[in-house]
Motif scaffolding. Structure first.
Motif, PDB file in Angstrom:
ATOM      1  N   UNK A   1       0.826  -1.214   0.000  1.00 16.92           N
ATOM      2  CA  UNK A   1       0.000   0.000   0.000  1.00 16.92           C
ATOM      3  C   UNK A   1       0.861   1.267   0.000  1.00 16.92           C
ATOM      4  N   UNK A   2       1.928   1.229   0.775  1.00 19.09           N
ATOM      5  CA  UNK A   2       2.831   2.377   0.859  1.00 19.09           C
ATOM      6  C   UNK A   2       3.478   2.668  -0.490  1.00 19.09           C
ATOM      7  N   UNK A   3       3.927   1.627  -1.165  1.00 19.41           N
ATOM      8  CA  UNK A   3       4.565   1.796  -2.475  1.00 19.41           C
ATOM      9  C   UNK A   3       3.542   2.260  -3.518  1.00 19.41           C
ATOM     10  N   UNK A   4       2.338   1.696  -3.429  1.00 17.46           N
ATOM     11  CA  UNK A   4       1.293   2.079  -4.380  1.00 17.46           C
ATOM     12  C   UNK A   4       0.939   3.552  -4.235  1.00 17.46           C
ATOM     13  N   UNK A   5       0.863   4.018  -2.997  1.00 18.01           N
ATOM     14  CA  UNK A   5       0.553   5.425  -2.750  1.00 18.01           C
ATOM     15  C   UNK A   5       1.646   6.353  -3.295  1.00 18.01           C
ATOM     16  N   UNK A   6       2.859   5.821  -3.396  1.00 14.10           N
ATOM     17  CA  UNK A   6       3.961   6.598  -3.956  1.00 14.10           C
ATOM     18  C   UNK A   6       3.972   6.557  -5.476  1.00 14.10           C
ATOM     19  N   UNK A   7       3.001   5.814  -6.046  1.00 18.47           N
ATOM     20  CA  UNK A   7       2.903   5.759  -7.494  1.00 18.47           C
ATOM     21  C   UNK A   7       3.617   4.592  -8.133  1.00 18.47           C
ATOM     22  N   UNK A   8       4.120   3.667  -7.323  1.00 15.46           N
ATOM     23  CA  UNK A   8       4.814   2.500  -7.877  1.00 15.46           C
ATOM     24  C   UNK A   8       3.778   1.538  -8.454  1.00 15.46           C
ATOM     25  N   UNK A   9       3.936   1.175  -9.704  1.00 17.04           N
ATOM     26  CA  UNK A   9       3.031   0.237 -10.363  1.00 17.04           C
ATOM     27  C   UNK A   9       3.591  -1.181 -10.213  1.00 17.04           C
ATOM     28  N   UNK A  10       2.730  -2.112  -9.797  1.00 16.43           N
ATOM     29  CA  UNK A  10       3.145  -3.502  -9.588  1.00 16.43           C
ATOM     30  C   UNK A  10       4.408  -3.590  -8.716  1.00 16.43           C
TER      31      UNK A  10
END
Length: 283
Positions: free
Chosen positions: A110-119
């Protein structure tokens, strides 16, 4: 009861390597032997990985007492740990393990996704004692034989990153014991299941331990195995009687090894050597 201690130099090296790699890891997969869940937990590794999200795998569940495996699973889940009971050789529960890894690393994803990291890619490390089935699990997850396996301790020597899929990478590690077993029974249990090299313990010590344990907790299975042999509280005498009755003449040591193998091969049924105090084997 004689103590069993075994801590070769490569184990200390492997421990240091795990410590070095932890900063790169998002989740720890701790593989335990379902027959000895607590006795197969390495306190040194547990302390090293204490601050990381964790998945506990109760592997070799086909060899363990299913009632107690269920209880141990509940016990660890009550510690807010993700737990999967697995038979890595024969069943298809590996998708459950993949789900467990994702569940344990949900906060990181979730943290990475919120930073815009895809997959986002999750990196996991797989730890456990020798011969607990780590490499078999990894090979199943990866879908090919990339990790060396063997039914004896000390097969995996190096650490390797393995790609499971587009989202998960795993680091394989050698099986690691700890420098000293404070409880001598722990050494006996690990010797009984094959996690300690056979050159560092006496077969008759382990056979006598097994007879005592089986008589206490699995008397019906032991009586069936003994057949017409009456149980003798003098365990060395009983083991000698078994040696002769089962056709080994006076080769006490060879029969002791044979008896250990019989237990490992389920000739006395599915046995768990660690028990929760509030759990009865006859429940």
């Amino acid at each position: 009861m004689r103590k069993i201690n075994w801590y070769p130099g490569h184990m200390n090296k492997a421990k240091n390597q795990i410590e070095e790699k932890l900063s790169l890891v998002d989740v720890v997969i701790e593989v335990l032997d379902a027959r000895v869940p607590e006795s197969s937990r390495n306190p040194v590794v547990a302390k090293l990985t204490d601050q990381k999200p964790k998945v506990i795998v109760l592997n070799k569940s086909d060899l363990a007492d299913p009632k107690l495996t269920k209880r141990w699973k509940n016990y660890y889940e009550n510690e807010n740990t993700v737990v999967v009971a697995l038979d890595s050789k024969h069943n298809s529960k590996l998708p459950e393990l993949l789900k467990a890894i994702k569940k344990a690393s949900a906060a990181k994803i979730e943290k990475l996704t919120q930073k815009g990291v895809v997959n986002p890619v999750i990196r996991a490390i797989c730890v456990g004692i020798p011969n607990c089935g780590k490499s078999t699990i990894l090979n199943r997850l990866v879908g090919k034989n990339v990790a060396v396996v063997g039914n004896k301790p000390g097969v995996t020597k190096n650490q390797n990153w393995l790609k499971v899929n587009q989202q998960i990478e795993l680091l394989d590690t050698p099986g690691i014991l700890w420098p000293k077993f404070e409880d001598p029974e722990v050494g006996m249990k690990l010797a009984a299941i094959g996690s300690i090299k056979e050159t560092v313990f006496q077969f008759d010590d382990v056979a006598l331990f097994l007879l005592d344990y089986l008589h206490s907790f699995y008397p019906k299975q032991l009586d069936k195995y003994l057949n017409t042999i009456d149980f003798d509280e003098n365990l060395p005498e009983l083991l000698m009687t078994m040696t002769q009755k089962f056709g080994f003449r006076d080769d006490y040591d060879r029969y002791s090894y044979h008896f250990i193998q019989q237990v490992r091969k389920l000739k006395l049924g599915q046995i768990t050597f660690d028990y929760l105090k509030e759990v009865s084997h006859d429940d």
